[in-house]
Design an enzyme around this catalytic site. Sequence first.
Site, PDB file in Angstrom:
ATOM      1  N   HIS A 123     -21.389  -7.251  24.036  1.00  0.00           N
ATOM      2  CA  HIS A 123     -22.276  -6.429  23.458  1.00  0.00           C
ATOM      3  C   HIS A 123     -22.374  -7.342  21.746  1.00  0.00           C
ATOM      4  O   HIS A 123     -21.162  -7.195  20.704  1.00  0.00           O
ATOM      5  CB  HIS A 123     -22.278  -5.169  23.029  1.00  0.00           C
ATOM      6  CG  HIS A 123     -21.863  -4.604  24.182  1.00  0.00           C
ATOM      7  ND1 HIS A 123     -21.109  -3.382  24.911  1.00  0.00           N
ATOM      8  CD2 HIS A 123     -23.388  -4.868  25.765  1.00  0.00           C
ATOM      9  CE1 HIS A 123     -21.806  -2.598  25.698  1.00  0.00           C
ATOM     10  NE2 HIS A 123     -23.002  -3.367  26.319  1.00  0.00           N
ATOM     11  N   GLU A 140     -21.655  -6.322  17.664  1.00  0.00           N
ATOM     12  CA  GLU A 140     -20.358  -5.900  17.921  1.00  0.00           C
ATOM     13  C   GLU A 140     -19.164  -6.850  17.102  1.00  0.00           C
ATOM     14  O   GLU A 140     -18.467  -7.287  17.527  1.00  0.00           O
ATOM     15  CB  GLU A 140     -19.558  -5.438  19.266  1.00  0.00           C
ATOM     16  CG  GLU A 140     -20.431  -4.165  20.161  1.00  0.00           C
ATOM     17  CD  GLU A 140     -20.215  -3.147  21.305  1.00  0.00           C
ATOM     18  OE1 GLU A 140     -20.542  -2.986  21.236  1.00  0.00           O
ATOM     19  OE2 GLU A 140     -19.036  -3.620  21.809  1.00  0.00           O
ATOM     20  N   ARG A 200     -27.617  -5.727  21.398  1.00  0.00           N
ATOM     21  CA  ARG A 200     -26.798  -6.409  21.993  1.00  0.00           C
ATOM     22  C   ARG A 200     -26.556  -6.643  23.198  1.00  0.00           C
ATOM     23  O   ARG A 200     -26.010  -7.251  23.970  1.00  0.00           O
ATOM     24  CB  ARG A 200     -27.183  -4.340  22.376  1.00  0.00           C
ATOM     25  CG  ARG A 200     -25.952  -4.109  23.758  1.00  0.00           C
ATOM     26  CD  ARG A 200     -26.627  -2.526  24.264  1.00  0.00           C
ATOM     27  NE  ARG A 200     -25.819  -2.154  25.366  1.00  0.00           N
ATOM     28  CZ  ARG A 200     -25.004  -0.914  25.139  1.00  0.00           C
ATOM     29  NH1 ARG A 200     -23.985  -0.821  23.891  1.00  0.00           N
ATOM     30  NH2 ARG A 200     -24.633  -0.664  26.165  1.00  0.00           N
ATOM     31  N   HIS A 245     -14.672  -3.792  23.235  1.00  0.00           N
ATOM     32  CA  HIS A 245     -15.773  -3.890  22.632  1.00  0.00           C
ATOM     33  C   HIS A 245     -15.626  -2.466  21.259  1.00  0.00           C
ATOM     34  O   HIS A 245     -14.506  -2.569  20.611  1.00  0.00           O
ATOM     35  CB  HIS A 245     -16.162  -2.243  23.244  1.00  0.00           C
ATOM     36  CG  HIS A 245     -16.188  -3.389  24.328  1.00  0.00           C
ATOM     37  ND1 HIS A 245     -18.003  -3.166  25.629  1.00  0.00           N
ATOM     38  CD2 HIS A 245     -16.284  -3.846  25.945  1.00  0.00           C
ATOM     39  CE1 HIS A 245     -18.320  -3.281  26.269  1.00  0.00           C
ATOM     40  NE2 HIS A 245     -16.804  -4.155  26.775  1.00  0.00           N
ATOM     41  N   GLU A 248     -12.274   0.263  22.085  1.00  0.00           N
ATOM     42  CA  GLU A 248     -13.310   0.574  21.680  1.00  0.00           C
ATOM     43  C   GLU A 248     -12.915   0.309  20.143  1.00  0.00           C
ATOM     44  O   GLU A 248     -12.196   1.888  19.805  1.00  0.00           O
ATOM     45  CB  GLU A 248     -14.420   1.450  21.599  1.00  0.00           C
ATOM     46  CG  GLU A 248     -15.057   1.663  22.713  1.00  0.00           C
ATOM     47  CD  GLU A 248     -16.558   0.922  22.732  1.00  0.00           C
ATOM     48  OE1 GLU A 248     -16.762   0.867  21.470  1.00  0.00           O
ATOM     49  OE2 GLU A 248     -17.401   0.944  23.624  1.00  0.00           O
TER      50      GLU A 248
END
Lengths: 307, 96
Positions: A67, A70, A125, A194, A268
């Site tokens: 993405h 990020e 994204r 991510h 994440e």
Amino acid sequence: STSSFSYSSYHTLEEIYTWIDNFVTEHSDIVSKLQIGHSFENRSILVLKFSTGGSRRPAIWIDSGIHSREWITHATSVWIAKKIVSEYGKDRIVTDVLNAMDIFLEIVSNPDGFAYTHSMNRLWRKNKSTRPGIFCIGVDLNRNWKSGFGGNGSNNNPCSETYHGPSPQSEPEVAAVVDFIMSHGNVKALISIHSYSQMLMYPYGHSLEPVSNQEELYHLAKDAVQALYEVHGIEYIYGSISTTLYVASGITVDWAYDSGIKYSFSFELRDTGRYGFLLPAAQIIPTAQETWMAIRTIMEHTLHHPY
Amino acid sequence: QMNFTGDQVLRILAKNEKQLSLLRDLEGLKPQKVDFWRGPARPSLPVDMRVPFSELKDIKAYLESHGLAYNIMIKDIQVLLDEEREAMAKSRRLER
């Protein structure tokens, strides 16, 4: 050379690709650059291979930036690449891992999207694919994998941020990784990085059904999160994607798991709740340092639990 | 380069599944009015969404009318983007 490169700053795609070339030149004894394909807009998809010899050794795959907005994930991977070469021969775990396994690191999984975040839309994204008759641009590359494709937690509306694309692996950025990992045939762990929200998760995302080695993955995630916490006190939650976050279909780690890669994890990374995707560059190195300790824990477990 | 002046990121703490589904309804609006940075997942997790300046009034009214508590996580996205861009330019000068 990489010595003038600022690891505590964000960089453009060109700067990262130049850094990759310099890095490989400076560490050619242990690092090589592979081109595993081209993106929709025909940019090279590059992977760093860390190897101390042998052929088709068991391997660990790490990717970031699927993405594109990020940015902390690409910056973290660049720092980790540098860490791997600086720790080999010093850190026992890294040395043991690299004496028995290879590590593949795909720093920019979505080069078109990443370039677009620098040129036109910082908050982009998806990738940049277009198709005749479809008004909106891009597919969410983390919904385009074959496992659970098109299910809940993905969207068939091309204008949606979680648009899964017309078919599994329709996107060249996904197909390149699938082809590489399947032809390698000996990848034992996959880590997809991510941001944000401080979570360490494992399959499944597409269903609430626990995976067969759920217990093992739970405890490994717990150990990894603890190792991460001990660096800067950042707390993560952990568990399977569908029970920790939400149902998401067609995602990388589900595909990896269903392809036989038992140790598949999705990170994440930070934000601690202030900046979201716009994490200040001052937090790049602390984020990378803590993430590294979690990844090192997963690598050690993979090394000591061959299958 | 798209400009995000006045855009805000709102952090919403949904109390229950009903409130989460009210947020999911926002996701389906056409054309898209909000960009979820952290999508509606479960009541224990915050929902972060970027709201374009032009939609702020309507979206805040929607949240308030449904009793959805929120705070402003990022007051003006463009300010952070300008800082980020300046930091990159400065770093590039130093690297050179």
